[in-house]
Design a protein around this motif. Structure first.
Motif, PDB file in Angstrom:
ATOM      1  N   LYS A   1       6.398   4.003  -9.871  1.00 33.64           N
ATOM      2  CA  LYS A   1       7.253   4.879 -10.670  1.00 33.64           C
ATOM      3  C   LYS A   1       8.726   4.666 -10.336  1.00 33.64           C
ATOM      4  CE  LYS A   1       4.048   8.692 -11.654  1.00 33.64           C
ATOM      5  NZ  LYS A   1       3.793  10.147 -11.469  1.00 33.64           N
ATOM      6  N   ALA A   2       9.033   4.493  -9.055  1.00 35.46           N
ATOM      7  CA  ALA A   2      10.429   4.292  -8.662  1.00 35.46           C
ATOM      8  C   ALA A   2      10.977   2.983  -9.226  1.00 35.46           C
ATOM      9  CB  ALA A   2      10.547   4.312  -7.141  1.00 35.46           C
ATOM     10  N   LEU A   3      10.184   1.911  -9.154  1.00 33.84           N
ATOM     11  CA  LEU A   3      10.637   0.625  -9.678  1.00 33.84           C
ATOM     12  C   LEU A   3      10.778   0.667 -11.192  1.00 33.84           C
ATOM     13  CD1 LEU A   3       8.478  -1.731  -7.445  1.00 33.84           C
ATOM     14  CD2 LEU A   3      10.946  -1.401  -7.307  1.00 33.84           C
ATOM     15  N   LEU A   4       9.846   1.336 -11.866  1.00 32.45           N
ATOM     16  CA  LEU A   4       9.937   1.457 -13.317  1.00 32.45           C
ATOM     17  C   LEU A   4      11.179   2.238 -13.728  1.00 32.45           C
ATOM     18  CD1 LEU A   4       8.720   1.072 -16.122  1.00 32.45           C
ATOM     19  CD2 LEU A   4       7.347   3.130 -15.739  1.00 32.45           C
ATOM     20  N   ALA A   5      11.448   3.331 -13.010  1.00 30.09           N
ATOM     21  CA  ALA A   5      12.635   4.132 -13.337  1.00 30.09           C
ATOM     22  C   ALA A   5      13.917   3.341 -13.109  1.00 30.09           C
ATOM     23  CB  ALA A   5      12.635   5.413 -12.499  1.00 30.09           C
ATOM     24  N   ASP A   6      13.971   2.553 -12.030  1.00 31.29           N
ATOM     25  CA  ASP A   6      15.184   1.787 -11.730  1.00 31.29           C
ATOM     26  C   ASP A   6      15.440   0.709 -12.777  1.00 31.29           C
ATOM     27  OD1 ASP A   6      15.580   3.326  -9.528  1.00 31.29           O
ATOM     28  OD2 ASP A   6      14.649   1.930  -8.131  1.00 31.29           O
ATOM     29  N   THR A   7      14.390  -0.013 -13.169  1.00 30.33           N
ATOM     30  CA  THR A   7      14.566  -1.077 -14.161  1.00 30.33           C
ATOM     31  C   THR A   7      14.941  -0.505 -15.524  1.00 30.33           C
ATOM     32  OG1 THR A   7      12.155  -1.052 -14.505  1.00 30.33           O
ATOM     33  CG2 THR A   7      13.054  -2.706 -12.997  1.00 30.33           C
ATOM     34  N   GLU A   8      14.348   0.631 -15.885  1.00 31.10           N
ATOM     35  CA  GLU A   8      14.710   1.256 -17.158  1.00 31.10           C
ATOM     36  C   GLU A   8      16.142   1.764 -17.137  1.00 31.10           C
ATOM     37  OE1 GLU A   8      11.830   4.253 -17.923  1.00 31.10           O
ATOM     38  OE2 GLU A   8      10.338   2.862 -18.735  1.00 31.10           O
ATOM     39  N   ALA A   9      16.568   2.328 -16.002  1.00 26.36           N
ATOM     40  CA  ALA A   9      17.954   2.797 -15.900  1.00 26.36           C
ATOM     41  C   ALA A   9      18.937   1.637 -15.968  1.00 26.36           C
ATOM     42  CB  ALA A   9      18.140   3.577 -14.598  1.00 26.36           C
ATOM     43  N   ALA A  10      18.597   0.526 -15.326  1.00 21.81           N
ATOM     44  CA  ALA A  10      19.481  -0.645 -15.367  1.00 21.81           C
ATOM     45  C   ALA A  10      19.565  -1.215 -16.777  1.00 21.81           C
ATOM     46  CB  ALA A  10      18.985  -1.704 -14.391  1.00 21.81           C
ATOM     47  N   ARG A  11      18.431  -1.224 -17.487  1.00 25.33           N
ATOM     48  CA  ARG A  11      18.432  -1.759 -18.850  1.00 25.33           C
ATOM     49  C   ARG A  11      19.166  -0.822 -19.813  1.00 25.33           C
ATOM     50  NH1 ARG A  11      13.432  -2.862 -19.106  1.00 25.33           N
ATOM     51  NH2 ARG A  11      12.688  -0.983 -20.157  1.00 25.33           N
ATOM     52  N   ALA A  12      19.021   0.492 -19.606  1.00 25.58           N
ATOM     53  CA  ALA A  12      19.669   1.446 -20.505  1.00 25.58           C
ATOM     54  C   ALA A  12      21.178   1.455 -20.336  1.00 25.58           C
ATOM     55  CB  ALA A  12      19.103   2.845 -20.261  1.00 25.58           C
ATOM     56  N   SER A  13      21.660   1.081 -19.142  1.00 26.62           N
ATOM     57  CA  SER A  13      23.106   1.103 -18.896  1.00 26.62           C
ATOM     58  C   SER A  13      23.820  -0.055 -19.569  1.00 26.62           C
ATOM     59  CB  SER A  13      23.383   1.063 -17.386  1.00 26.62           C
ATOM     60  OG  SER A  13      22.904  -0.150 -16.824  1.00 26.62           O
ATOM     61  N   GLN A  14      23.074  -1.045 -20.081  1.00 20.11           N
ATOM     62  CA  GLN A  14      23.679  -2.201 -20.720  1.00 20.11           C
ATOM     63  C   GLN A  14      23.526  -2.084 -22.235  1.00 20.11           C
ATOM     64  OE1 GLN A  14      25.270  -4.030 -18.697  1.00 20.11           O
ATOM     65  NE2 GLN A  14      24.353  -3.271 -16.820  1.00 20.11           N
TER      66      GLN A  14
ATOM     67  N   GLU B   1      17.424 -15.728 -21.298  1.00 24.63           N
ATOM     68  CA  GLU B   1      16.663 -15.521 -20.071  1.00 24.63           C
ATOM     69  C   GLU B   1      16.142 -14.092 -20.038  1.00 24.63           C
ATOM     70  OE1 GLU B   1      18.860 -16.424 -16.585  1.00 24.63           O
ATOM     71  OE2 GLU B   1      19.343 -18.484 -17.187  1.00 24.63           O
ATOM     72  N   LYS B   2      15.047 -13.918 -19.308  1.00 29.82           N
ATOM     73  CA  LYS B   2      14.505 -12.586 -19.110  1.00 29.82           C
ATOM     74  C   LYS B   2      13.759 -12.548 -17.793  1.00 29.82           C
ATOM     75  CE  LYS B   2      11.843  -8.892 -21.335  1.00 29.82           C
ATOM     76  NZ  LYS B   2      11.038  -8.498 -22.502  1.00 29.82           N
ATOM     77  N   ILE B   3      13.867 -11.425 -17.091  1.00 26.95           N
ATOM     78  CA  ILE B   3      13.187 -11.237 -15.815  1.00 26.95           C
ATOM     79  C   ILE B   3      11.983 -10.330 -16.046  1.00 26.95           C
ATOM     80  CG2 ILE B   3      13.395 -10.359 -13.455  1.00 26.95           C
ATOM     81  CD1 ILE B   3      16.355 -10.984 -13.579  1.00 26.95           C
ATOM     82  N   PHE B   4      10.819 -10.810 -15.661  1.00 24.84           N
ATOM     83  CA  PHE B   4       9.589 -10.041 -15.748  1.00 24.84           C
ATOM     84  C   PHE B   4       9.152  -9.676 -14.330  1.00 24.84           C
ATOM     85  CE2 PHE B   4       9.807 -12.891 -19.327  1.00 24.84           C
ATOM     86  CZ  PHE B   4       9.385 -12.142 -20.411  1.00 24.84           C
ATOM     87  N   ILE B   5       9.130  -8.395 -14.017  1.00 24.45           N
ATOM     88  CA  ILE B   5       8.643  -7.940 -12.715  1.00 24.45           C
ATOM     89  C   ILE B   5       7.200  -7.472 -12.887  1.00 24.45           C
ATOM     90  CG2 ILE B   5       8.925  -6.259 -10.859  1.00 24.45           C
ATOM     91  CD1 ILE B   5      11.869  -6.261 -11.316  1.00 24.45           C
ATOM     92  N   PHE B   6       6.288  -8.095 -12.150  1.00 26.77           N
ATOM     93  CA  PHE B   6       4.872  -7.748 -12.213  1.00 26.77           C
ATOM     94  C   PHE B   6       4.454  -7.115 -10.889  1.00 26.77           C
ATOM     95  CE2 PHE B   6       4.856 -10.417 -15.888  1.00 26.77           C
ATOM     96  CZ  PHE B   6       3.762 -10.004 -16.640  1.00 26.77           C
ATOM     97  N   ALA B   7       3.789  -5.975 -11.002  1.00 31.10           N
ATOM     98  CA  ALA B   7       3.253  -5.276  -9.836  1.00 31.10           C
ATOM     99  C   ALA B   7       1.824  -4.857 -10.140  1.00 31.10           C
ATOM    100  CB  ALA B   7       4.106  -4.066  -9.485  1.00 31.10           C
TER     101      ALA B   7
ATOM    102  N   HIS C   1       6.343  -4.460 -15.386  1.00 33.81           N
ATOM    103  CA  HIS C   1       4.986  -4.474 -15.944  1.00 33.81           C
ATOM    104  C   HIS C   1       3.978  -4.165 -14.845  1.00 33.81           C
ATOM    105  CE1 HIS C   1       6.596  -6.525 -19.563  1.00 33.81           C
ATOM    106  NE2 HIS C   1       7.337  -7.183 -18.689  1.00 33.81           N
ATOM    107  N   LEU C   2       3.066  -3.255 -15.133  1.00 36.54           N
ATOM    108  CA  LEU C   2       1.910  -3.025 -14.278  1.00 36.54           C
ATOM    109  C   LEU C   2       0.827  -3.990 -14.712  1.00 36.54           C
ATOM    110  CD1 LEU C   2       1.851   0.878 -14.073  1.00 36.54           C
ATOM    111  CD2 LEU C   2       2.702  -0.742 -12.378  1.00 36.54           C
ATOM    112  N   TRP C   3       0.422  -4.848 -13.807  1.00 42.52           N
ATOM    113  CA  TRP C   3      -0.515  -5.939 -14.141  1.00 42.52           C
ATOM    114  C   TRP C   3      -1.932  -5.370 -14.204  1.00 42.52           C
ATOM    115  CZ3 TRP C   3       0.035 -11.362 -11.489  1.00 42.52           C
ATOM    116  CH2 TRP C   3      -0.584 -12.316 -12.299  1.00 42.52           C
ATOM    117  N   THR C   4      -2.386  -5.089 -15.417  1.00 45.27           N
ATOM    118  CA  THR C   4      -3.711  -4.496 -15.611  1.00 45.27           C
ATOM    119  C   THR C   4      -4.673  -5.407 -16.350  1.00 45.27           C
ATOM    120  OG1 THR C   4      -2.914  -3.415 -17.624  1.00 45.27           O
ATOM    121  CG2 THR C   4      -2.794  -2.148 -15.568  1.00 45.27           C
TER     122      THR C   4
END
Length: 755
Positions: free
Chosen positions: A172-185, A155-161, A287-290
């Protein structure tokens, strides 16, 4: 000072009752606490995992009380809270687990969604009773994509904004939080969590978890992987055996536990105390939806990752080549799904082409013998169910079966292809307002059309959509449609989901203003702590427990322009279509045969043809001519009891009034319900059309539009094929009758629509 058990139980009961009062509309006195009651309750248990059984026991009592007192709106929130606690609990007794299971079986007599959720949880609890820790283990394995043959799901969660809708600070805040959560695992830490939780769930208080953790930390990665595979195999084996029992499962885990410990010294914690094993954060990517096809690209990369040495600059080019090649290189069964294949095979043995020489082929005699092997001459046609599996949109069942006959290679006997299984689950979370859902409807429609031409994702991927409303920056709101500048207008879908599902309203809709506030807080350790522990936790809880979809009808619109040389445009929308008289129209764009006079008043002459919605569901076409300044079509009803598959159209009609002072004009709102409507400017005066409140999706110089429910692309294809051989063109015959006709966009909630 530590609370005594009676005070602990009283405190937990008070928190649960406060949670139920919020469901009744009695919000807490501190508005900033709204939506955090469930989160604080689970965090309270995480700090002292030994109280998990106390919370489960209280929740079971409250569920039984709600069922006896007919407080059905309590059942689903309490049940989700209970299951989430049970999954994370270090150890739950067999008696307590059986009590929860018995309650879930009682829900089977209730209407949807109670029976659906009750059946789902009853099946899970039946496995958990036999093999404690199985739910935790499967969740970690799938969310972290850990390699495991007994349970190969990922499974994988994709957050699109959309960066055009949200402020830079929020992104920036959401990107930093998701990267921090992923790096802690890390895979090693997650495998250790699975091992320790499975051992403690099976052995309870009679194991030294502290010593086990110390032993695992000192092991090399290869040994940790070995014991992880042993634990997974033991748990899955117990869950899969018909006559397996809890004692047999405990015996297997105890043997593994003693083997791992060996002669290592015991840990600091005394035996008899339960220690919590944290549930790792799921694998989340932001992901920033561009790009328009960005969603499809990310899903393809999830199914078939590119090589690790691929440069980022070549990513787009590789995906384009991947699309052009139609995935033939990695999917031989794709040939079976072609809708029209010209065969040059005569069916005669001597007409078989000679096999190319290959250094890896066996001796020539064996090759000749294998080349002449041939199956019977009767061609087996695929069953209707096998055809539907590939053509049907977003089926929730297991993987679709390939066609019955495999592509025969030269010199090699044909072998039946293995069935495709949906081993991957993509959970797509949309952050924003209704405008990003409009983009999602476009992307989903494009994906379904692509899958109709060449099936790849559908039989392999389970696709789930989630929606978290977030209000954008003020400048973005002001630039939107002036008629839809308030929060209620820009978050109509979230409002509907909240009315249909009170647990969604309590846990998700409260993030609408909370995420921007947390993102704009001054940088401080407490700010990072609150953001990391709350937003990531709530999104993970929503994705893990929200499995009941609410389906929204996607509408197709065909736009005709006043320039005959310009091709009509086709688009889709989800929430609304807004049309108004176009400003600054040059005289050449207006029909010269009609002279405008002051008696006409403002607006333009329109001809409206629509199919009226009646209770008997009989088709009744109505044609109306009027003068109007604009109209608004809304697909989201104001009340959850109204029909979700219907358009509410409001047309502003200009009425001329004769009085003593002369002639004047007044605006009157004409309201109608329909599913199919055509609007045409009779005087050829152009108007502008805006879709889903998004100014970027505005069509100008429009003279006519046709709106109807968007059809599922696979249905359209099969319908076209059937009409070539059917005399009854207006009727659905054959396979078409069993296929979904309309394209529906499912958005997951906790309860769905409560009956």
């Amino acid at each position: 000072p530590l609370l005594v058990p009676a005070e602990v139980e009283s405190d937990i009961l008070r928190r649960v009752r406060t949670l139920l009062r919020e469901l009744d509309g009695h919000h807490p006195s501190c508005q900033h606490d709204r939506g955090m009651l469930r989160w604080t309750l689970h965090k309270k248990i995480d700090q002292n995992p030994s109280n998990s059984s106390v919370l489960v026991r209280i929740l079971v009592k409250e569920l039984e009380r709600a069922e006896r007192g007919d407080y059905r709106h309590y059942i689903i929130p309490l049940l989700h809270t209970l299951m989430y606690t049970l999954i994370k609990a270090p150890c739950i007794s067999h008696e307590l687990c059986s009590r929860v299971y018995d309650f879930c079986t009682k829900l089977l007599t209730l209407p949807k969604p109670f029976c659906t959720i009750g059946l789902d949880y009853a099946v899970r609890l039946k496995m958990e009773r036999t093999a404690p820790g199985m739910l935790y283990q499967r969740m970690v394995i799938s969310e972290q994509s850990l390699k495991s043959d007994p349970y190969p799901y990922q499974e994988k969660i994709f957050i699109f904004a959309d960066p055009a809708l949200l402020s830079e600070a929020i992104c920036k805040a959401l990107l930093a939080d998701t990267e921090a959560a992923r790096a802690s695992q890390s895979p090693r830490a997650c495998m250790c969590c699975v091992i320790t939780h499975a051992v403690q769930a099976a052995l309870g208080e009679g194991c030294d978890i502290s010593g086990l953790r110390m032993r695992l930390q000192g092991m090399p990665l290869s040994e940790v992987e070995h014991w992880f595979q042993q634990v997974v195999a033991a748990v899955e084996c117990t869950g899969g055996e018909a006559g397996a029992g809890r004692a047999q499962h405990a015996e297997r885990l105890e043997k593994i536990y003693h083997t791992i410990l060996g002669s290592s010294p015991p840990g600091d914690a005394p035996l008899g105390g339960l220690q919590g094993t944290p549930l790792p954060n799921p694998n989340i990517s932001f992901h920033l939806w561009t790009e328009d096809n960005q969603l499809w690209k990310e899903l393809v990369l999830f199914i078939r990752p590119l090589s690790q040495n691929c440069e980022p600059d070549h990513l787009s080019q590789d995906l384009d080549n991947f699309e052009i090649q139609d995935i033939i290189s990695d999917c031989e069964c794709c040939e079976q799904t072609r809708f029209s294949v010209l065969s040059t095979d005569s069916g005669i043995e001597r007409d078989l082409p000679p096999a190319p020489e290959d250094p890896f082929t066996p001796c020539s005699a064996d090759a000749e013998q294998s080349r002449l092997q041939r199956k019977g001459g009767i061609k087996k046609k695929p069953s209707p169910l096998e055809s539907v599996a590939f053509l049907q949109a977003g089926s929730n069942g297991p993987g679709a079966k390939p066609a019955a006959k495999a592509q025969r290679k030269a010199g090699i006997p044909a072998e039946p292809a293995a069935p495709l299984l949906r081993l991957h689950t993509a959970r797509v979370v949309l952050l924003g307002d209704d405008r990003i859902l409009g983009r999602l409807a476009q992307a989903y429609h494009s994906l379904r059309k692509r899958e109709t031409r060449r099936v790849f994702l559908t039989p392999r991927l389970n696709l789930q959509f989630y929606y978290v409303p977030v209000m954008g920056q003020p400048s973005t709101l002001a630039a939107a449609n002036p008629a839809a500048s308030s929060q209620e207008e820009l978050c109509e879908v979230a409002g509907y989901l909240g009315r249909a599902d009170p647990w969604y309203e309590s846990n998700i809709n409260t993030l609408c203003h909370m995420i921007p506030k947390l993102a704009t807080m001054p940088s401080s350790p407490s700010k990072h702590l609150a953001t990391d522990l709350f937003i990531t936790d709530v999104i993970a809880y929503y994705v893990r427990m929200g499995a009941q979809p609410i389906c929204f009808q996607v509408y197709a619109v065909k736009v005709f322009f006043n320039d005959p040389a310009q091709e009509p445009a086709e688009d889709v929308f989800l929430t609304e279509l807004h049309a108004q008289v176009q400003d600054n129209v040059s005289p050449r764009e207006v029909n010269p045969t009609k002279k405008k006079t002051t008696l006409d008043g403002p607006g333009m002459d329109l001809t409206v043809v629509y199919r009226k919605v009646v209770v008997s569901d009989r088709a009744k076409d109505v044609s109306v001519s009027l003068r109007s300044t604009g109209l608004l079509m809304k697909a989201i009803p104001a009340d959850e009891a109204e029909d979700l598959m219907c358009l509410n159209v409001s047309i502003t009609e200009i009425v001329r009034i004769n009085n003593l002072s002369g002639r004047s004009f007044s605006a009157v709102a004409n309201r109608l319900k329909t599913r199919n409507i055509t609007i045409r400017s009779t005087e050829q005066r152009p108007f502008a059309v805006c879709l889903d409140k998004d100014k970027r999706r505005t069509y100008r110089n429009v003279i006519s539009i046709e709106v109807s429910p968007c059809l599922e692309p696979s249905y359209c294809l099969q319908k076209t094929r059937t009409m070539k051989f059917s005399l009854h063109e207006a009727e659905d015959v054959g396979l078409v009758k069993y296929m979904p006709k309309s394209l529906l966009l499912p958005i997951n909630t906790f309860a769905g629509v409560i009956q």
